[in-house]
Design a protein around this motif. Sequence first.
Motif, PDB file in Angstrom:
ATOM      1  N   SER A  35       0.903  -1.137  -0.064  1.00 52.21           N
ATOM      2  CA  SER A  35       0.122  -0.038   0.018  1.00 52.21           C
ATOM      3  C   SER A  35       1.080   1.079   0.027  1.00 52.21           C
ATOM      4  N   THR A  36       0.052   2.320  -0.553  1.00 53.51           N
ATOM      5  CA  THR A  36       0.951   3.637  -0.437  1.00 53.51           C
ATOM      6  C   THR A  36       0.785   4.328   0.578  1.00 53.51           C
ATOM      7  N   LEU A  37       1.486   5.105   1.326  1.00 52.28           N
ATOM      8  CA  LEU A  37       1.053   5.894   2.362  1.00 52.28           C
ATOM      9  C   LEU A  37       0.290   7.142   2.169  1.00 52.28           C
ATOM     10  N   ASP A  38      -0.494   7.641   2.868  1.00 48.17           N
ATOM     11  CA  ASP A  38      -1.149   8.889   2.620  1.00 48.17           C
ATOM     12  C   ASP A  38      -0.026   9.792   2.831  1.00 48.17           C
ATOM     13  N   SER A  39       0.076  11.119   2.092  1.00 51.95           N
ATOM     14  CA  SER A  39       1.142  11.923   2.213  1.00 51.95           C
ATOM     15  C   SER A  39       1.279  12.447   3.386  1.00 51.95           C
ATOM     16  N   GLN A  40       0.570  12.403   4.487  1.00 49.67           N
ATOM     17  CA  GLN A  40       0.774  12.991   5.646  1.00 49.67           C
ATOM     18  C   GLN A  40       1.514  12.057   6.379  1.00 49.67           C
ATOM     19  N   PHE A  41       1.838  10.816   5.848  1.00 54.80           N
ATOM     20  CA  PHE A  41       2.783   9.828   6.596  1.00 54.80           C
ATOM     21  C   PHE A  41       4.179   9.541   5.912  1.00 54.80           C
ATOM     22  N   THR A  42       4.348  10.302   4.970  1.00 54.80           N
ATOM     23  CA  THR A  42       5.550  10.138   4.088  1.00 54.80           C
ATOM     24  C   THR A  42       6.734  10.911   4.848  1.00 54.80           C
ATOM     25  N   GLN A  43       7.861  10.621   4.163  1.00 53.39           N
ATOM     26  CA  GLN A  43       9.031  11.245   4.770  1.00 53.39           C
ATOM     27  C   GLN A  43       9.017  12.891   4.752  1.00 53.39           C
ATOM     28  N   LYS A  44       9.506  13.513   5.958  1.00 52.60           N
ATOM     29  CA  LYS A  44       9.323  14.847   6.028  1.00 52.60           C
ATOM     30  C   LYS A  44      10.760  15.512   6.867  1.00 52.60           C
ATOM     31  N   ARG A  45      10.870  16.498   6.107  1.00 55.35           N
ATOM     32  CA  ARG A  45      11.992  17.204   6.602  1.00 55.35           C
ATOM     33  C   ARG A  45      11.663  18.226   7.696  1.00 55.35           C
ATOM     34  N   ASP A  46      12.341  18.676   8.570  1.00 52.95           N
ATOM     35  CA  ASP A  46      12.030  19.378   9.768  1.00 52.95           C
ATOM     36  C   ASP A  46      12.958  19.768  10.664  1.00 52.95           C
ATOM     37  N   TRP A  47      12.923  20.837  11.122  1.00 54.92           N
ATOM     38  CA  TRP A  47      13.912  21.484  12.547  1.00 54.92           C
ATOM     39  C   TRP A  47      13.267  21.258  13.842  1.00 54.92           C
ATOM     40  N   ASN A  48      13.970  21.193  14.713  1.00 55.20           N
ATOM     41  CA  ASN A  48      13.355  21.245  15.996  1.00 55.20           C
ATOM     42  C   ASN A  48      14.480  21.778  16.948  1.00 55.20           C
ATOM     43  N   ALA A  49      13.911  22.370  17.974  1.00 55.94           N
ATOM     44  CA  ALA A  49      15.090  22.797  19.042  1.00 55.94           C
ATOM     45  C   ALA A  49      14.645  21.756  20.384  1.00 55.94           C
ATOM     46  N   PHE A  50      15.981  21.753  20.934  1.00 58.12           N
ATOM     47  CA  PHE A  50      15.914  20.717  21.972  1.00 58.12           C
ATOM     48  C   PHE A  50      16.835  21.171  23.091  1.00 58.12           C
TER      49      PHE A  50
END
Length: 451
Positions: free
Chosen positions: A175-190
Motif C-alpha cells: 500500500s502507498t502511504l497517505d502524504s501526511q505519513f511520508t518522509q518529512k524534513r523538519d527542524w527542532n529545538a531541544f
Amino acid sequence: MSPHKQKTSRRLTLSALAIIGGLFCSGAASAQQQINYTPEYDAAFKAMLSDPGNLDKTFAFASEAIKAGDLEGAVAALERMLFINPNLPRIQLELGALYFRLGSFEAARAYFLTVKDDPNAPAEVKSKVDAFLAEIDNRQKRHKWSGSLFAGIRWQSNANTASADGVVSVQGVASTLDSQFTQKRDWNAFAALSVKHTYQMDPAQPDTWDTSVTIFGSRQMRQETVDVTLGEITTGPSLKIFPGNDYDLTFRPYGLITYVAINDVRDFFAPGAGASLSATLDPLTLAELTTEWRDKRYRDSFKSPTKSDRDGIERALRARIVRVINQDLSLNLGGSLTKQETQADSQGNFEYAWTFGAAWNFDSLIDGTMPRWTLIGSVTRAFTPYETPDATINANVTRFDKDWRFSLTQAVPLNKDWTAIAMLARTIRTSSLPNYQYTNNALTLGVSYRF
C-alpha cells in the motif's frame, strides 16, 4: 491506525537518547595520563643527574617532566629542591599544584598552607594558594553537585522516520502511504539537562552514593506529532572493590525510573534496576560492563489503541573498552545485547549491536592558547530480529531490521565551562518489511554548559 505510527515512538525515543548520549556526554573517554618521553625530557634528566646540587637544572627537569606527563617525577625533583633550600614558596606552590592534580589533596593542602603562612611569599602566589584551598574544600565536601545543560537546534531529512519509498505492507498487501505519513524534513529545538548529586558516605573511604537526573525535550517546527519529552532518574552506591588495587575496580548497583512522552502524551513508564562494573586495566585502558532491567509500561490512546501490546520486560547488557593511544587519540569499542519481551509476540525482539569510536584532540584552529578541540567519530552496526510475524502487516514475514548509524561530532571549548558542539549523523535502516525501512540525515548545532 497507520502501520507507520506503530514504530514512531520507539524511533523517537532512540533519537532522544542518541542526542543525550552522543552530545550531552563528552564522548572522549579519559584514562590516566601517558608519559611522553621527549628528547628534551631525556636531556634534562641527564643534566640533573650530572649535577644534582644545581637547582636550575633540577627545576628544568621538573618543568620537562610536567610537560611529558611524568607528574611523579616532577614531584620527586621539586621535593629534592626543597630539601636543599626549604625557603622556596613558588616551588612549594608548584608541588601543591602537582599533588592536587594527582588527587592527593591532603599533601597538596600541607604545601599550600606552608606557603600561606610564609610572610615572605609574594602576594600573587598566596592568591593562587587561596584558589587551590577553596577547590580542595569543595572537592572534599560530603555533598557534591555537578551537571550539564546542552541546548540547540537539529535538522533532519526524515524527522518522522517514514518508510524510505512511501510503500508499506498492510496485511500482506503493498500500500502507498497517505502524504501526511511520508518522509518529512523538519527542524527542532531541544534541551538536555543532567544533574548529579554525590554523597561521600564515609570521608575516610572512597565509596559514594550517586543520584543522577536527566531531562530531555525536543519541539518540532512542523511535525508536532513527534515532539519528545524524556526523564530518567538513577540512584545507587558506587563501591570500590579492594580499594587501592591496581585495577581501580568500581561496582555500582542502582535503581532507575524512565518516563517518555510523545507529542505530550505518555508513551511509556519504566521502573527498573541496573549494575555496572568498571576497571582500569592499565594506566591507558578503561573497561566497563553494565546490565539493566526495565519494566516498560505503555499507554494506549485513541490514536494508538494497541500500544500496550509492547508492555514487557527489557533486559540489556553493554560492554565497552576505551584505549588512550596518546595525548591526541583515544579509541572506543563497545557492544550491546538487548532483549525486549512483550505482551504480543510480534513486538518482542532481540537487538545485538557493536560500536567503534575514536576521539582526536588537537590544538585550537582559532587561538593556540585556548583549550584543545575534540573531533569524535563513531559507527554502529545493529541487528534486530523479531520473534513472530505481525499479521496486521504481513502474516508470512517476520520483521528483521538492520541498522547502520554514523556520527561525527566537533566539540570546541569556549572556556572551562562552555563548549560549542556540531554533529553530523546518518542512520540507514533496512528491514524485511518495507514499513520499517528508512534513511535519516541530521545536523545538530548547540552549546553545552558544565557546572
